[in-house]
Design a protein around this motif. Sequence first.
Motif, short mmCIF file in Angstrom:
data_model
loop_
_atom_site.label_atom_id
_atom_site.label_comp_id
_atom_site.label_asym_id
_atom_site.label_seq_id
_atom_site.Cartn_x
_atom_site.Cartn_y
_atom_site.Cartn_z
N ARG A 192 2.35 1.67 -3.47
CA ARG A 192 1.30 2.10 -4.40
C ARG A 192 1.02 3.59 -4.21
O ARG A 192 0.85 4.33 -5.20
CB ARG A 192 0.03 1.28 -4.18
CG ARG A 192 -1.12 1.70 -5.10
CD ARG A 192 -2.36 0.88 -4.83
NE ARG A 192 -2.32 -0.44 -5.45
CZ ARG A 192 -2.66 -0.68 -6.71
NH1 ARG A 192 -3.07 0.32 -7.50
NH2 ARG A 192 -2.61 -1.90 -7.19
N SER B 84 1.52 6.19 -7.19
CA SER B 84 0.26 6.62 -7.81
C SER B 84 0.21 8.11 -8.12
O SER B 84 -0.60 8.53 -8.95
CB SER B 84 -0.91 6.25 -6.90
OG SER B 84 -0.86 6.97 -5.68
N GLU C 56 2.28 3.64 -13.53
CA GLU C 56 0.98 3.05 -13.23
C GLU C 56 1.18 1.69 -12.54
O GLU C 56 1.85 0.81 -13.08
CB GLU C 56 0.18 2.84 -14.52
CG GLU C 56 -1.17 2.16 -14.30
CD GLU C 56 -1.87 1.82 -15.60
OE1 GLU C 56 -3.00 1.31 -15.54
OE2 GLU C 56 -1.27 2.05 -16.68
N VAL C 57 0.63 1.54 -11.34
CA VAL C 57 0.67 0.25 -10.64
C VAL C 57 -0.46 -0.61 -11.21
O VAL C 57 -1.63 -0.28 -11.08
CB VAL C 57 0.51 0.42 -9.12
CG1 VAL C 57 0.46 -0.95 -8.44
CG2 VAL C 57 1.65 1.26 -8.55
N SER D 19 0.83 -1.21 0.00
CA SER D 19 0.00 0.00 0.00
C SER D 19 0.86 1.25 0.00
O SER D 19 0.55 2.24 -0.68
CB SER D 19 -0.92 0.00 1.23
OG SER D 19 -1.81 -1.08 1.20
#
Length: 226
Positions: free
Chosen positions: A21, A25, A31-32, A18
């Motif tokens: 990301r 982001s 781009e994840v 998390s």
Amino acid sequence: MSAPVRVLLADDQHLVRSGFRLILSVEDDVEVVGEAVDGADAVRQARALRPDVVLMDVQMPGTDGVEATRQVVAEGLAKVVMLTTFDRDDYLFDALAAGASGFLLKNADPDRLVEAVRAVAGGHALLAPEVTLRVIERMTRTAPEDRSPSPEPAGLRLLTDRELEVLLLLAEGLSNAEIAGRLVVGEATVKTHVSACLAKLGLRDRVQAVVWVHQHGLLRPGEDPG
């Protein structure tokens, strides 16, 4: 505008994924595309999603990051950046040999994470000096003190004296800028020498060059490359 770099996150800790990301982001060019909970999952998702880069944790349950990297690289699915805390580094050299394009410490600054993704996606290798030194230390600890000299590696005679000098400094963990300062030459000249070394020795990138030098016992801690 070019397509964003597609990234797959592979870590067994949800909070870590998390966090990565969240960092990635906010970047327009990254781009994840997925998250994997272990090595086997990472290989499956890499096959399905075909990301540009996999951020791969070294230690994961089941299939670890080293084996997953070996499979991902062997199948040409993506470039791999290994993530490590150095809590346990016995996998480090094996992961390099497995084809990882770089290493990143988990406590690195967020900007460093983004830089790593962009660099590896662009075809460059990323090997932090701390990681290089750790590889050297480990190989020295495991090498017998009275080991007989290895035969001269194939390709070594193809290098000029300056190219060999650059190669050994690279294997110490120096950046192009640091090598340029050490040799009192321009950074562009160093880049040219590095490229020549890789081409002549049939190596993919700087990471493989570091492994190659230490596999063949060409440089040990405390030695002067000159």
